[in-house]
Design a protein around this motif. Structure first.
Motif, PDB file in Angstrom:
ATOM      1  N   SER A 412      58.649  32.096  56.118  1.00  0.00           N
ATOM      2  CA  SER A 412      59.923  31.450  55.774  1.00  0.00           C
ATOM      3  C   SER A 412      60.542  32.073  54.525  1.00  0.00           C
ATOM      4  CB  SER A 412      59.691  29.952  55.562  1.00  0.00           C
ATOM      5  OG  SER A 412      60.902  29.308  55.228  1.00  0.00           O
ATOM      6  N   LYS A 413      59.723  32.304  53.495  1.00  0.00           N
ATOM      7  CA  LYS A 413      60.231  32.896  52.252  1.00  0.00           C
ATOM      8  C   LYS A 413      60.751  34.312  52.480  1.00  0.00           C
ATOM      9  CE  LYS A 413      57.260  30.323  49.034  1.00  0.00           C
ATOM     10  NZ  LYS A 413      56.140  30.430  48.066  1.00  0.00           N
ATOM     11  N   VAL A 414      60.007  35.082  53.249  1.00  0.00           N
ATOM     12  CA  VAL A 414      60.391  36.475  53.473  1.00  0.00           C
ATOM     13  C   VAL A 414      61.672  36.566  54.296  1.00  0.00           C
ATOM     14  CG1 VAL A 414      59.715  38.631  54.585  1.00  0.00           C
ATOM     15  CG2 VAL A 414      58.057  37.370  53.204  1.00  0.00           C
ATOM     16  N   VAL A 415      61.779  35.762  55.342  1.00  0.00           N
ATOM     17  CA  VAL A 415      63.003  35.779  56.156  1.00  0.00           C
ATOM     18  C   VAL A 415      64.213  35.413  55.299  1.00  0.00           C
ATOM     19  CG1 VAL A 415      64.221  34.674  58.070  1.00  0.00           C
ATOM     20  CG2 VAL A 415      61.832  35.334  58.346  1.00  0.00           C
ATOM     21  N   THR A 416      64.068  34.390  54.464  1.00  0.00           N
ATOM     22  CA  THR A 416      65.167  33.989  53.569  1.00  0.00           C
ATOM     23  C   THR A 416      65.546  35.136  52.635  1.00  0.00           C
ATOM     24  OG1 THR A 416      64.452  31.674  53.632  1.00  0.00           O
ATOM     25  CG2 THR A 416      65.889  32.333  51.802  1.00  0.00           C
ATOM     26  N   ALA A 417      64.551  35.817  52.066  1.00  0.00           N
ATOM     27  CA  ALA A 417      64.816  36.929  51.154  1.00  0.00           C
ATOM     28  C   ALA A 417      65.500  38.083  51.875  1.00  0.00           C
ATOM     29  CB  ALA A 417      63.508  37.398  50.520  1.00  0.00           C
ATOM     30  N   LEU A 418      65.062  38.377  53.081  1.00  0.00           N
ATOM     31  CA  LEU A 418      65.669  39.471  53.832  1.00  0.00           C
ATOM     32  C   LEU A 418      67.119  39.164  54.188  1.00  0.00           C
ATOM     33  CD1 LEU A 418      62.738  40.472  56.224  1.00  0.00           C
ATOM     34  CD2 LEU A 418      63.488  41.638  54.154  1.00  0.00           C
ATOM     35  N   ARG A 419      67.402  37.939  54.504  1.00  0.00           N
ATOM     36  CA  ARG A 419      68.785  37.562  54.804  1.00  0.00           C
ATOM     37  C   ARG A 419      69.657  37.698  53.558  1.00  0.00           C
ATOM     38  NH1 ARG A 419      71.358  38.237  58.246  1.00  0.00           N
ATOM     39  NH2 ARG A 419      72.634  36.336  58.263  1.00  0.00           N
ATOM     40  N   VAL A 423      70.026  41.813  55.609  1.00  0.00           N
ATOM     41  CA  VAL A 423      69.371  42.379  56.783  1.00  0.00           C
ATOM     42  C   VAL A 423      69.819  41.591  58.014  1.00  0.00           C
ATOM     43  CG1 VAL A 423      67.168  42.832  57.923  1.00  0.00           C
ATOM     44  CG2 VAL A 423      67.364  43.113  55.445  1.00  0.00           C
ATOM     45  N   PRO A 424      70.314  42.254  59.044  1.00  0.00           N
ATOM     46  CA  PRO A 424      70.756  41.539  60.249  1.00  0.00           C
ATOM     47  C   PRO A 424      69.616  40.738  60.872  1.00  0.00           C
ATOM     48  CG  PRO A 424      71.493  43.827  60.296  1.00  0.00           C
ATOM     49  CD  PRO A 424      70.523  43.716  59.150  1.00  0.00           C
ATOM     50  N   ARG A 425      69.961  39.572  61.389  1.00  0.00           N
ATOM     51  CA  ARG A 425      68.929  38.717  61.994  1.00  0.00           C
ATOM     52  C   ARG A 425      68.182  39.433  63.118  1.00  0.00           C
ATOM     53  NH1 ARG A 425      69.550  33.542  60.038  1.00  0.00           N
ATOM     54  NH2 ARG A 425      71.670  32.920  59.462  1.00  0.00           N
ATOM     55  N   HIS A 426      68.909  40.234  63.904  1.00  0.00           N
ATOM     56  CA  HIS A 426      68.247  40.868  65.049  1.00  0.00           C
ATOM     57  C   HIS A 426      67.284  41.969  64.626  1.00  0.00           C
ATOM     58  CE1 HIS A 426      71.970  43.317  64.480  1.00  0.00           C
ATOM     59  NE2 HIS A 426      71.130  44.309  64.699  1.00  0.00           N
ATOM     60  N   ASN A 427      67.248  42.317  63.346  1.00  0.00           N
ATOM     61  CA  ASN A 427      66.270  43.287  62.850  1.00  0.00           C
ATOM     62  C   ASN A 427      65.061  42.624  62.206  1.00  0.00           C
ATOM     63  OD1 ASN A 427      67.919  45.310  63.713  1.00  0.00           O
ATOM     64  ND2 ASN A 427      68.468  46.094  61.702  1.00  0.00           N
ATOM     65  N   GLU A 437      54.997  25.576  67.200  1.00  0.00           N
ATOM     66  CA  GLU A 437      55.667  25.335  65.932  1.00  0.00           C
ATOM     67  C   GLU A 437      56.554  26.524  65.562  1.00  0.00           C
ATOM     68  OE1 GLU A 437      52.754  24.434  62.995  1.00  0.00           O
ATOM     69  OE2 GLU A 437      51.908  22.745  64.111  1.00  0.00           O
ATOM     70  N   ASP A 438      57.741  26.227  65.087  1.00  0.00           N
ATOM     71  CA  ASP A 438      58.689  27.256  64.684  1.00  0.00           C
ATOM     72  C   ASP A 438      58.431  27.604  63.225  1.00  0.00           C
ATOM     73  OD1 ASP A 438      60.779  28.922  64.233  1.00  0.00           O
ATOM     74  OD2 ASP A 438      62.340  27.565  64.938  1.00  0.00           O
ATOM     75  N   THR A 439      57.832  28.764  62.982  1.00  0.00           N
ATOM     76  CA  THR A 439      57.475  29.143  61.613  1.00  0.00           C
ATOM     77  C   THR A 439      58.534  30.012  60.947  1.00  0.00           C
ATOM     78  OG1 THR A 439      56.253  31.068  62.428  1.00  0.00           O
ATOM     79  CG2 THR A 439      55.011  29.018  62.114  1.00  0.00           C
ATOM     80  N   ALA A 440      59.576  30.383  61.691  1.00  0.00           N
ATOM     81  CA  ALA A 440      60.649  31.198  61.113  1.00  0.00           C
ATOM     82  C   ALA A 440      61.992  30.655  61.592  1.00  0.00           C
ATOM     83  CB  ALA A 440      60.489  32.659  61.508  1.00  0.00           C
ATOM     84  N   PRO A 441      62.395  29.479  61.082  1.00  0.00           N
ATOM     85  CA  PRO A 441      63.572  28.787  61.624  1.00  0.00           C
ATOM     86  C   PRO A 441      64.899  29.501  61.417  1.00  0.00           C
ATOM     87  CG  PRO A 441      62.749  27.685  59.646  1.00  0.00           C
ATOM     88  CD  PRO A 441      61.728  28.710  60.027  1.00  0.00           C
ATOM     89  N   THR A 442      64.928  30.534  60.560  1.00  0.00           N
ATOM     90  CA  THR A 442      66.186  31.249  60.351  1.00  0.00           C
ATOM     91  C   THR A 442      66.207  32.618  61.022  1.00  0.00           C
ATOM     92  OG1 THR A 442      65.364  32.121  58.238  1.00  0.00           O
ATOM     93  CG2 THR A 442      66.622  30.080  58.158  1.00  0.00           C
ATOM     94  N   SER A 443      65.178  32.946  61.795  1.00  0.00           N
ATOM     95  CA  SER A 443      65.146  34.235  62.481  1.00  0.00           C
ATOM     96  C   SER A 443      66.074  34.210  63.696  1.00  0.00           C
ATOM     97  CB  SER A 443      63.719  34.562  62.930  1.00  0.00           C
ATOM     98  OG  SER A 443      63.279  33.635  63.903  1.00  0.00           O
ATOM     99  N   ALA A 444      66.383  35.391  64.205  1.00  0.00           N
ATOM    100  CA  ALA A 444      67.307  35.495  65.337  1.00  0.00           C
ATOM    101  C   ALA A 444      66.761  34.784  66.575  1.00  0.00           C
ATOM    102  CB  ALA A 444      67.581  36.966  65.649  1.00  0.00           C
ATOM    103  N   ARG A 445      65.461  34.964  66.846  1.00  0.00           N
ATOM    104  CA  ARG A 445      64.870  34.325  68.033  1.00  0.00           C
ATOM    105  C   ARG A 445      64.906  32.809  67.917  1.00  0.00           C
ATOM    106  NH1 ARG A 445      59.329  35.482  69.323  1.00  0.00           N
ATOM    107  NH2 ARG A 445      59.841  34.845  71.439  1.00  0.00           N
ATOM    108  N   SER A 446      64.643  32.305  66.719  1.00  0.00           N
ATOM    109  CA  SER A 446      64.657  30.865  66.519  1.00  0.00           C
ATOM    110  C   SER A 446      66.061  30.296  66.697  1.00  0.00           C
ATOM    111  CB  SER A 446      64.124  30.522  65.121  1.00  0.00           C
ATOM    112  OG  SER A 446      64.194  29.135  64.892  1.00  0.00           O
ATOM    113  N   ILE A 447      67.038  30.968  66.140  1.00  0.00           N
ATOM    114  CA  ILE A 447      68.416  30.494  66.257  1.00  0.00           C
ATOM    115  C   ILE A 447      68.873  30.551  67.710  1.00  0.00           C
ATOM    116  CG2 ILE A 447      70.805  31.080  65.670  1.00  0.00           C
ATOM    117  CD1 ILE A 447      69.794  31.775  62.871  1.00  0.00           C
ATOM    118  N   PHE A 448      68.503  31.608  68.418  1.00  0.00           N
ATOM    119  CA  PHE A 448      68.845  31.702  69.838  1.00  0.00           C
ATOM    120  C   PHE A 448      68.204  30.565  70.622  1.00  0.00           C
ATOM    121  CE2 PHE A 448      67.730  33.231  74.127  1.00  0.00           C
ATOM    122  CZ  PHE A 448      69.008  33.469  74.625  1.00  0.00           C
TER     123      PHE A 448
END
Length: 491
Positions: A412-419, A423-427, A437-448
């Motif tokens: 979660s921390k790393v995805v937030t930092a990358l955004r 960094v584009p979500r699809h990367n 369990e959704d461990t990366a709620p802000t990733s592209a796959r999770s949002i999709f």
């Protein structure tokens, strides 16, 4: 293909309402009664499709990944419960007969409906609170399967005998087809496929210790089979005849490259009752293997010119499979591996990573991060977070692919930092060792996945209300009572 599969799912779960509309365009029921009936029909449609979603179909895994399918499965189970809870309340209101909710003098199929709701509620509560209840996976699955069969059987009986719409032949055909699909999916998933896999067992060829609490199991493939997994995928393992671990199914990452001839390997950390005994498995034991699953693989994203792998603890395993594959096929894309552990002794595959880095096969830079080193440590300290990434990563990141696997907090921390680095979500690609369990709620796959879930719910609700309005024909009448207007059987 993704769009086609989503459309097929939505059409299937709403089909009962559309068929009911075509069979009987208007009724003498109130709007609320029609909304109630449609809620029940779609709720049962969703429940029947739960069996299909849970059956690990290759096509759904290929386009969505098993983890996304199972999280969607869980969300739609909650939605089905909501629809079926609304069903009797709105029906009682629309028919003006509140005794439907509390009366004891009911026909058997009404009690079947009430029992369905009770079992469904228990079913979902046990699934949500499995860990709090300290239920093992196998015991939970026995409960899960048994309750699911009972719920579907009672729901089908209730709707067949209590629902007036089921008097129409097209609806009866649809109910048989949907019920048959659910039964077929269950029988294939839980009975036929396991027996077919058991007829071609893998053999444990070697067990080697990677670190104090991590070991690698090498499996010899059955005669005539070759490794066909993507680097980064996982499979399900069962040891049916082991004296040290129970014959339970568990999923583990495949840590070897698919270029390894005649074998596959899984690297497993001792983190529970089952995994703590895996290192005691003896060479020569048999294993039932089902796979391969997942979409966490650099091979699915050829447009990324540079790669950054970020691992926490045993999260190194799918990334190691990718690094080995890149080495074996001569992929020259530069890779930075940021690998977090507690202590130096916890670093898995250290010598192999050092060799890869020194020989530039692949072009690899390894950054070890220790949170609690026991001895003086010249490398990075602390946790993998935004500050560390700010220091290590610079320049243009638009064509860089990031692959994350590790604890949920790190991910979660790393995805937030990358955004924050634009960094584009699809990367940003993430993997979790949990299938629910959704461990990366802000990733592209999770949002999709959330978008698809929201779409399914909105369409189901809109169809429910719209078709109810058409069939009610603006009638304000409440009907002549529940048994007359809601049932097509005499009793």
């Amino acid at each position: 293909m993704k769009t086609a599969l989503i459309a097929l799912y939505l059409l299937t779960v709403t089909a009962p309402v559309w068929i009911a509309l075509l069979a009987v365009p208007q009724t003498d029921h109130s709007l609320w009664s029609e909304v109630a009936k449609n809620s029940g029909l779609i709720g049962i449609g969703v429940l029947l499709m739960q069996f299909v979603l849970a059956s690990r179909l290759p096509v759904t895994n290929r386009y969505f990944g098993l983890d996304s399918v199972m999280i969607f499965h869980r969300s739609m189970g909650m939605f089905a419960l909501a629809l079926l809870l609304v069903h009797p309340v709105l029906l009682a209101f629309g028919e003006g007969n509140w005794k439907l909710l509390y009366g004891l003098d009911q026909t058997w199929y009404i009690w079947a409906g009430k029992t369905t709701l009770l079992l469904l509620l228990v079913h979902i509560l046990i699934s949500v609170f499995r860990r709090s209840l300290r239920l093992s996976f196998e015991r939970w699955r026995v409960f899960h399967d048994s309750l699911a069969i009972a719920i579907i059987a009672l729901a089908l009986l209730h709707s067949w005998y209590a629902g007036g719409d089921l008097s129409a032949l097209p609806m009866q055909i649809l109910w048989v087809l949907l019920g048959g699909a659910a039964i077929a999916a269950f029988v294939w998933h839980r009975l036929i496929r396991p027996r077919r896999l058991a007829s071609k067992p893998y053999r444990v060829d070697d067990v080697r210790q990677e670190s104090p609490d991590v070991c690698t199991l090498r499996f010899a493939l059955p005669e005539g089979e070759t490794a066909n997994h993507l680097p980064g995928q996982f499979h399900f393992l069962t040891f049916p005849n082991s004296a040290v671990v129970p014959a339970e199914e568990h999923h583990f990452t495949i840590s070897s490259s698919p270029t390894l001839t005649g074998f596959v390997e899984s690297t497993i950390k001792a983190s529970g009752d089952f995994t703590s005994q895996v290192g005691k498995i003896q060479s020569g034991e048999t294993a039932i293997v089902q796979g391969n699953f997942g979409r966490f693989s650099y091979t699915l994203n050829r447009n990324e010119s540079e790669l950054v792998f970020i691992a926490g603890g045993i999260g190194i395993t799918p990334l190691m499979s990718m690094l080995r594959h890149m080495r074996d096929i001569g992929d020259e894309r530069p890779v930075t591996l940021i690998y977090g552990n507690k202590t130096e002794a916890d670093i898995v595959f250290r010598s192999e990573l050092d060799e890869m880095q020194s020989t530039q096969q692949p072009s690899l830079q390894v950054v070890h991060v220790l949170s609690t080193p026991k001895e003086p440590w010249p490398g990075e300290h602390g946790h993998i977070d935004g500050k560390l990434l700010n220091r290590l990563l610079g320049g243009e990141l638009m064509k860089t692919g990031f692959y994350l696997c590790g604890p949920a907090a790190m991910t979660s921390k790393v995805v937030t930092a990358l955004r924050q680095h634009k960094v584009p979500r699809h990367n940003i690609h993430t993997e979790s060792f949990s299938l629910t369990e959704d461990t990366a709620p802000t990733s592209a796959r999770s949002i999709f996945r959330k978008w698809v879930t929201a779409l399914a719910i909105v369409i189901a609700v809109v169809v429910t209300v719209t078709v109810a309005g058409i069939r009610a024909g603006g009638s304000e009448a409440s009907g002549d009572g529940h048994e007359h207007s809601h049932s097509h059987h005499s009793h």
